[in-house]
Design a protein around this motif. Structure first.
Motif, PDB file in Angstrom:
ATOM      1  N   CYS A   7      -1.866 -57.664  21.968  1.00 23.79           N
ATOM      2  CA  CYS A   7      -1.742 -57.762  20.448  1.00 23.79           C
ATOM      3  C   CYS A   7      -2.076 -59.217  19.979  1.00 23.79           C
ATOM      4  N   LYS A   9      -1.109 -62.408  17.078  1.00 30.47           N
ATOM      5  CA  LYS A   9      -0.108 -62.785  16.074  1.00 30.47           C
ATOM      6  C   LYS A   9      -0.388 -62.644  14.535  1.00 30.47           C
ATOM      7  N   THR A  10      -1.497 -62.577  14.365  1.00 31.77           N
ATOM      8  CA  THR A  10      -2.005 -62.559  13.061  1.00 31.77           C
ATOM      9  C   THR A  10      -2.246 -60.909  12.885  1.00 31.77           C
ATOM     10  N   LEU A  50      10.459 -68.414  17.388  1.00 28.95           N
ATOM     11  CA  LEU A  50       9.060 -67.926  17.519  1.00 28.95           C
ATOM     12  C   LEU A  50       8.006 -68.965  17.574  1.00 28.95           C
ATOM     13  N   ILE A  52       7.510 -71.272  14.888  1.00 26.21           N
ATOM     14  CA  ILE A  52       6.383 -71.203  13.670  1.00 26.21           C
ATOM     15  C   ILE A  52       7.173 -72.141  12.532  1.00 26.21           C
ATOM     16  N   ASN A  60       8.408 -63.542   7.904  1.00 25.06           N
ATOM     17  CA  ASN A  60       8.930 -62.714   8.974  1.00 25.06           C
ATOM     18  C   ASN A  60      10.259 -62.260   8.727  1.00 25.06           C
ATOM     19  N   TYR A  81      -3.751 -55.503  13.459  1.00 26.59           N
ATOM     20  CA  TYR A  81      -3.912 -56.596  14.109  1.00 26.59           C
ATOM     21  C   TYR A  81      -5.356 -57.169  13.740  1.00 26.59           C
ATOM     22  N   SER A 110       2.415 -54.720  22.808  1.00 26.87           N
ATOM     23  CA  SER A 110       3.317 -55.419  21.829  1.00 26.87           C
ATOM     24  C   SER A 110       4.554 -55.549  22.169  1.00 26.87           C
ATOM     25  N   ARG A 126       6.399 -60.056  13.764  1.00 21.74           N
ATOM     26  CA  ARG A 126       6.161 -61.414  14.516  1.00 21.74           C
ATOM     27  C   ARG A 126       7.259 -61.430  15.764  1.00 21.74           C
ATOM     28  N   GLU A 128       7.806 -62.788  20.020  1.00 18.86           N
ATOM     29  CA  GLU A 128       7.132 -63.326  21.290  1.00 18.86           C
ATOM     30  C   GLU A 128       8.051 -62.872  22.602  1.00 18.86           C
TER      31      GLU A 128
END
Length: 254
Positions: A7, A9-10, A50, A52, A60, A81, A110, A126, A128
């Motif tokens: 997958c 991230k964007t 995450l 970020i 998110n 994606y 995913s 989003r 991880e």
């Protein structure tokens, strides 16, 4: 032959592209539970979990809060994606037959949905692999998915001839009992390298671009023969027999 890729991230929630049909993810129930669990975290929590910035964390939080809204947009996974692999895969010119073939021969990993087919409808998120949720007994997402995905993955690979082309990043092996996978099916792992100071080296951006291009090559040409993978060429990358082994195919930039 089955292919699997990572997958990205964007993601995007909108696309004008038409597809022949859509499907529901195999692990939709688990994905909805995961989304509900993630919706409990604050923006500050997500920023830490995450890794970020605050803006992405706030975005998110909103995604997870709107996850169950009927007004929240869903897209087929292959269009949702937007990372480098997916840009190079470039399904914009896929015919209906391309989509149908991809649906049977491609999996996308995913952390939220487990494993996805190209036409599975998903929502933006989003997540991880190292995130731990109290609802999962504090297991990481890698640990959570292993028992759920492994046998299902093996069964689906065997339906397509028992050969898996591994075009995912190395960390994605953690979603499965990987040794069990390799014992049950044949795994072909292409690697893409460039020469630096006379030594073959992996450059991540080139590797991602080549993974996307090879996935496209397999799907558009309905490749079923392992030997045919060696004919893949893109922007100077060609098969390097000297560096390759039986199930480890190395492609170098000439």
């Amino acid at each position: 032959m089955m292919i699997y890729i990572s997958c990205a991230k964007t993601m995007t929630a909108r696309s004008r592209q038409q597809v022949p049909f859509t499907t529901i993810p195999h692990f939709e129930k688990e994905a909805r539970e995961n989304a509900m669990n993630m919706a409990q975290f604050s923006a500050k929590d997500l920023s830490s979990l995450l890794r970020i910035n605050n803006k992405l964390a706030a975005e998110n939080v909103l995604r997870y809060h709107e996850f169950f809204s009927p007004e929240s947009h869903s897209l087929p996974a292959l269009l949702a994606y937007t990372g480098i692999v997916f840009k190079r895969l470039n399904p914009k010119d896929f015919t209906d037959e391309d989509w149908k073939y991809a649906q049977d021969h491609l999996f996308i990993t995913s952390f939220l949905y487990g494993l996805l087919r190209p036409l599975d409808l998903i929502k933006s998120y989003r997540l991880e692999g190292d995130v731990r949720m109290p609802e999962h007994g504090d297991a990481t997402m890698f640990e959570y998915w292993r028992s759920l995905l492994t046998d299902y993955f093996i069964t689906e690979i065997k339906k397509q001839g028992g050969v898996l082309v591994n075009l995912a990043s190395a960390e994605m092996k953690g979603l499965f009992h990987w040794e069990k996978i390799t014992q049950a099916v044949r795994v072909i792992t292409p690697e893409f390298m460039v020469y630096k100071n006379g030594k073959p080296t992996t450059v991540v951006v080139y590797a991602k671009m080549c993974r996307g291009e090879m996935t496209r090559f397999i799907l558009k040409n309905c490749i079923e023969d392992v030997e045919a993978l060696k004919t893949f060429e893109w922007e100077g990358f060609t098969f390097n027999e000297t560096l390759s082994q039986k199930d480890h195919m190395v492609f170098t930039l000439q």
